[in-house]
Write an enzyme that holds these catalytic residues in place. Structure first.
Site, short mmCIF file in Angstrom:
data_model
loop_
_atom_site.label_atom_id
_atom_site.label_comp_id
_atom_site.label_asym_id
_atom_site.label_seq_id
_atom_site.Cartn_x
_atom_site.Cartn_y
_atom_site.Cartn_z
N ARG A 18 0.83 -1.21 0.00
CA ARG A 18 0.00 0.00 0.00
C ARG A 18 0.86 1.26 0.00
NH1 ARG A 18 -3.81 -0.34 4.85
NH2 ARG A 18 -1.91 -1.18 5.74
N ASN A 36 -6.31 -2.95 1.74
CA ASN A 36 -6.22 -4.40 1.91
C ASN A 36 -7.62 -5.00 1.98
OD1 ASN A 36 -3.43 -4.44 1.99
ND2 ASN A 36 -3.30 -4.53 4.21
#
Length: 90
Positions: A18, A36
């Site tokens: 990320r 996620n």
């Protein structure tokens, strides 16, 4: 401007995916988010020009050096959100 949703599969959680994705999005001028998912994948929504989103897609197919991308699914984003920046969502 186009909006696309990507689902990234592989070893993509717990490896900084990320963070690196947000960094690349900011570098390319992409707006949207990365998040996620419970199944171990990562969802990425990207908004930008055709050229920006295509370059971002190419990057997502490889991911950062810490990740191992095994599959990338792409679809039109129909969530209706308007983005002004790129964020990491929890």
């Amino acid at each position: 401007m186009i909006q696309r949703q990507f689902t990234v599969y592989g070893c993509v959680q717990g490896v900084g995916f990320r963070f690196f994705t947000a960094r690349e999005a900011n570098k390319l001028g992409i707006q949207g988010y990365v998040k996620n998912q419970a199944d171990g994948s990562v969802r990425v929504v990207a908004a930008g020009s055709d050229r920006q989103v295509a370059a971002f897609r190419d990057w997502l197919e490889q991911g950062p050096p810490t990740a191992e991308v095994t599959n990338l699914l792409e679809q039109e984003y129909t969530g209706g959100r308007v983005f002004s920046d790129f964020t990491i969502e929890r």
